[in-house]
Design an enzyme around this catalytic site. Structure first.
Site, mmCIF file in Angstrom:
data_model
loop_
_atom_site.group_PDB
_atom_site.id
_atom_site.type_symbol
_atom_site.label_atom_id
_atom_site.label_comp_id
_atom_site.label_asym_id
_atom_site.label_seq_id
_atom_site.Cartn_x
_atom_site.Cartn_y
_atom_site.Cartn_z
ATOM 1 N N HIS A 124 63.998 29.770 53.200
ATOM 2 C CA HIS A 124 64.031 29.049 54.476
ATOM 3 C C HIS A 124 64.804 29.859 55.529
ATOM 4 C CE1 HIS A 124 64.160 25.727 57.251
ATOM 5 N NE2 HIS A 124 65.482 25.758 57.268
ATOM 6 N N GLU B 98 66.443 11.604 65.806
ATOM 7 C CA GLU B 98 65.770 12.696 66.507
ATOM 8 C C GLU B 98 64.869 12.175 67.621
ATOM 9 O OE1 GLU B 98 64.715 15.698 63.626
ATOM 10 O OE2 GLU B 98 63.474 16.742 65.098
ATOM 11 N N HIS C 288 59.029 27.360 59.995
ATOM 12 C CA HIS C 288 58.255 26.467 59.119
ATOM 13 C C HIS C 288 56.827 26.958 58.955
ATOM 14 C CE1 HIS C 288 61.115 22.845 59.929
ATOM 15 N NE2 HIS C 288 61.448 23.477 58.824
ATOM 16 N N LYS D 62 68.692 12.857 55.996
ATOM 17 C CA LYS D 62 67.253 13.047 55.767
ATOM 18 C C LYS D 62 67.016 13.295 54.288
ATOM 19 C CE LYS D 62 65.536 14.937 60.133
ATOM 20 N NZ LYS D 62 64.939 16.123 60.792
ATOM 21 N N ARG E 152 66.054 -0.529 46.433
ATOM 22 C CA ARG E 152 66.254 -0.452 47.897
ATOM 23 C C ARG E 152 67.606 0.123 48.291
ATOM 24 N NH1 ARG E 152 63.999 -5.285 47.141
ATOM 25 N NH2 ARG E 152 61.759 -5.309 47.456
ATOM 26 N N ASN F 36 66.441 22.480 65.481
ATOM 27 C CA ASN F 36 65.190 23.133 65.085
ATOM 28 C C ASN F 36 65.002 24.489 65.744
ATOM 29 O OD1 ASN F 36 64.335 21.139 63.335
ATOM 30 N ND2 ASN F 36 63.453 19.927 64.987
ATOM 31 N N HIS G 189 62.891 27.059 64.121
ATOM 32 C CA HIS G 189 62.250 26.388 62.993
ATOM 33 C C HIS G 189 60.738 26.193 63.149
ATOM 34 C CE1 HIS G 189 66.233 25.867 61.449
ATOM 35 N NE2 HIS G 189 65.846 25.108 60.443
ATOM 36 N N GLU H 290 71.439 29.596 59.001
ATOM 37 C CA GLU H 290 71.758 28.306 59.648
ATOM 38 C C GLU H 290 73.115 28.368 60.351
ATOM 39 O OE1 GLU H 290 69.597 25.922 59.914
ATOM 40 O OE2 GLU H 290 68.282 25.977 58.160
ATOM 41 N N ARG I 43 69.081 16.143 68.445
ATOM 42 C CA ARG I 43 68.929 16.598 67.062
ATOM 43 C C ARG I 43 67.851 17.687 66.983
ATOM 44 N NH1 ARG I 43 69.344 12.976 61.487
ATOM 45 N NH2 ARG I 43 69.244 14.757 60.090
ATOM 46 N N LYS J 261 77.012 19.555 62.923
ATOM 47 C CA LYS J 261 75.852 18.792 62.450
ATOM 48 C C LYS J 261 76.135 17.293 62.516
ATOM 49 C CE LYS J 261 71.950 17.978 59.999
ATOM 50 N NZ LYS J 261 71.108 18.456 58.915
HETATM 51 N N1 LIG Z 1 67.639 17.066 54.313
HETATM 52 C C1 LIG Z 1 67.816 17.961 55.243
HETATM 53 O O1 LIG Z 1 68.274 17.674 56.350
HETATM 54 C C2 LIG Z 1 67.493 19.395 54.934
HETATM 55 C C3 LIG Z 1 67.900 20.404 55.807
HETATM 56 C C4 LIG Z 1 67.633 21.718 55.464
HETATM 57 C C5 LIG Z 1 66.954 22.013 54.302
HETATM 58 N N2 LIG Z 1 66.551 21.013 53.482
HETATM 59 C C6 LIG Z 1 65.845 21.311 52.223
HETATM 60 O O2 LIG Z 1 66.721 22.038 51.390
HETATM 61 C C7 LIG Z 1 65.960 22.857 50.523
HETATM 62 C C8 LIG Z 1 66.610 24.228 50.431
HETATM 63 O O3 LIG Z 1 67.916 24.077 49.954
HETATM 64 P P1 LIG Z 1 68.743 25.290 49.328
HETATM 65 O O4 LIG Z 1 68.607 26.454 50.191
HETATM 66 O O5 LIG Z 1 70.082 24.742 49.034
HETATM 67 O O6 LIG Z 1 67.900 25.664 48.037
HETATM 68 P P2 LIG Z 1 67.932 25.186 46.504
HETATM 69 O O7 LIG Z 1 68.414 23.819 46.350
HETATM 70 O O8 LIG Z 1 66.570 25.504 45.985
HETATM 71 O O9 LIG Z 1 68.974 26.194 45.845
HETATM 72 C C9 LIG Z 1 68.705 27.569 45.876
HETATM 73 C C10 LIG Z 1 68.914 28.232 44.517
HETATM 74 O O10 LIG Z 1 70.311 28.372 44.291
HETATM 75 C C11 LIG Z 1 70.679 27.881 42.996
HETATM 76 N N3 LIG Z 1 72.041 27.360 43.154
HETATM 77 C C12 LIG Z 1 72.427 26.267 43.827
HETATM 78 N N4 LIG Z 1 73.763 26.188 43.875
HETATM 79 C C13 LIG Z 1 74.250 27.267 43.206
HETATM 80 C C14 LIG Z 1 75.547 27.752 42.925
HETATM 81 N N5 LIG Z 1 76.639 27.133 43.380
HETATM 82 N N6 LIG Z 1 75.656 28.884 42.184
HETATM 83 C C15 LIG Z 1 74.549 29.548 41.756
HETATM 84 N N7 LIG Z 1 73.308 29.148 42.017
HETATM 85 C C16 LIG Z 1 73.149 28.022 42.733
HETATM 86 C C17 LIG Z 1 69.613 26.858 42.663
HETATM 87 O O11 LIG Z 1 69.436 26.741 41.277
HETATM 88 C C18 LIG Z 1 68.373 27.469 43.321
HETATM 89 O O12 LIG Z 1 67.774 28.392 42.471
HETATM 90 C C19 LIG Z 1 64.557 22.882 51.075
HETATM 91 O O13 LIG Z 1 63.726 22.132 50.213
HETATM 92 C C20 LIG Z 1 64.677 22.199 52.408
HETATM 93 O O14 LIG Z 1 63.517 21.468 52.743
HETATM 94 C C21 LIG Z 1 66.810 19.718 53.776
HETATM 95 ZN ZN LIG Z 2 66.829 24.822 58.564
#
Ligand SMILES: NC(=O)c1ccc[n+]([C@@H]2O[C@H](COP(=O)([O-])OP(=O)(O)OC[C@H]3O[C@@H](n4cnc5c(N)ncnc54)[C@H](O)[C@@H]3O)[C@@H](O)[C@H]2O)c1
Ligand SMILES: [Zn+2]
Length: 356
Positions: A259, A230, A246, A136, A114, A239, A242, A178, A235, A220
């Protein structure tokens, strides 16, 4: 060192920026104490570099650090390691990677016993300005992305922009989408700064990024603190672009667009809708489009998506009321409003402009 404090109910999250990755070990030693078990859940691509560096530092300080490498999607592995290595309530978990690792490890931290103390070390631009902040967490199930999740605040978000030095170009672009979004919905000064510097910024990491990343993290955190779940329409402003974004991602099985690319097209559509609504003038819309293009981001889809399929996914986005879709629209550059109902014929025209 920049410190942004984000408080949600009784939970306090410190967003710390300006110190290198290795110094996170001092912070943890202070908070957790010698001997505490720490699991570093790390992106496969970063395990040998940043993962080793951090675990070495933690071990040197007397913390019991272990590394777990996660091939994307396999959240159950985290629980296995936590259980077989007897992690306890007072143990810590660190997510070292992009948004994928952050969401996954965050969910494990939220649910194992938990709740374990949790640290986000975002390593992509997108994660530093967005995904790591706000609490999130989510895992995917076969029926859909992000369907299972929890709100869970990390104790620390450790932002070291130097980690972005190795980030591939396409990942810079997705994060830039973003960053541009924050300027468009919230901060005209940021938008203007980006207009000045975008060509230079897109070349990769330079110290010019530091104040920009800090500003986005601050926006943020501010928005999340005011509307953590939200429910107040605030918040929801995050979006912008988005709904369509999405829908594009889902309709193409998350394979054709990052994304940021998908929400870039979504922002083009939402910009046009804002103009049709009389909220944004033609010149402001062009400025938004130009900035996205200069960041290497698309305005149209590369391959047609059947409209019925797109609308199906748009409708699933919970933002549809009696056939009309609710959008976040811009009221000038730097200001946005959520929950705007758009007439089907206006939506039709705006989607067509992006070849949707
Ligand atoms: N929780 C939230 O509020 C929130 C908000 C936006 C997005 N997300 C989620 O985040 C995800 C996308 O995240 P992302 O864009 O960071 O993608 P990711 O985590 O898939 O990373 C993208 C790529 O970059 C590589 N990588 C990461 N850091 C690196 C570095 N420093 N040097 C070289 N390569 C590196 C990774 O291996 C991967 O191949 C989605 O699943 C999305 O749903 C969550
Ligand atoms: Zn986004």
């Amino acid at each position: 060192m920049t410190k942004i404090e984000l408080q949600v109910g009784p939970d306090v999250c410190d967003i710390l920026m300006g110190k290198p990755l290795g110094e996170l070990s001092d912070e943890l030693l202070r908070r957790a104490g010698k001997g505490t078990k720490v699991l570093i859940v790390v992106d496969e691509a970063l395990a040998r570099s940043y993962g080793m560096e951090l675990s070495k530092k933690l071990l040197q300080k007397g913390l019991q650090a272990e590394i777990l490498l996660i091939p994307s999607g396999e959240s159950s592995k985290i629980y296995n390691v936590l259980a077989t290595r007897s992690f306890e309530r007072k143990s810590w978990l660190i997510a070292l990677g992009g948004g994928v690792i952050g969401d996954l490890a965050g969910f494990a931290a939220a649910t194992y016993l938990r709740g374990l103390s949790f640290v986000q070390v975002p390593t992509t631009l997108l994660a530093q300005v967005d995904a790591s902040i706000g609490g999130k967490t989510a895992v995917d199930i076969p029926q859909g992305k992000n369907l299972v999740g929890a709100f869970y605040q990390p104790k620390i978000v450790w932002i070291d922009p130097h980690l972005l030095k190795t980030l591939p170009k396409r990942q810079w672009q997705t994060g830039a989408a973003e960053v541009i979004k924050y300027g468009a919905i919230w901060d005209l000064a940021l938008f203007k700064l980006l207009e000045k510097q975008i060509d230079y910024l897109m070349k990769g990491y330079s110290p010019a990024w530091n104040p920009i990343i800090a500003r986005c993290a601050q926006i943020k955190a501010h928005i999340v603190q005011k509307d953590p779940r939200e429910t107040k329409g605030l918040r929801a402003l995050l979006n912008f672009g988005h709904s369509v974004g999405h829908a594009i991602e889902a309709a193409t099985q998350y394979e054709s667009y990052t994304h940021g690319e998908a929400i870039s097209i979504g922002m083009f559509v939402a910009g046009l809708l804002s103009q049709q609504a009389g909220f944004l003038d033609a010149e402001e819309r062009l400025r938004l489009g130009m900035l996205l293009r200069r960041a290497g981001l698309p305005s149209t889809v590369k391959k047609a998506i059947p409209r019925t399929r797109l609308m199906e996914f748009l409708a699933r986005d919970k933002k549809v009321e009696k056939g009309a879709v609710k959008f976040v629209l811009l009221k000038g550059l730097g200001r946005a409003v959520s929950g705007q109902l758009v007439a089907p014929e206006d939506l039709d025209a705006a989607l067509a402009a992006s070849k949707l």
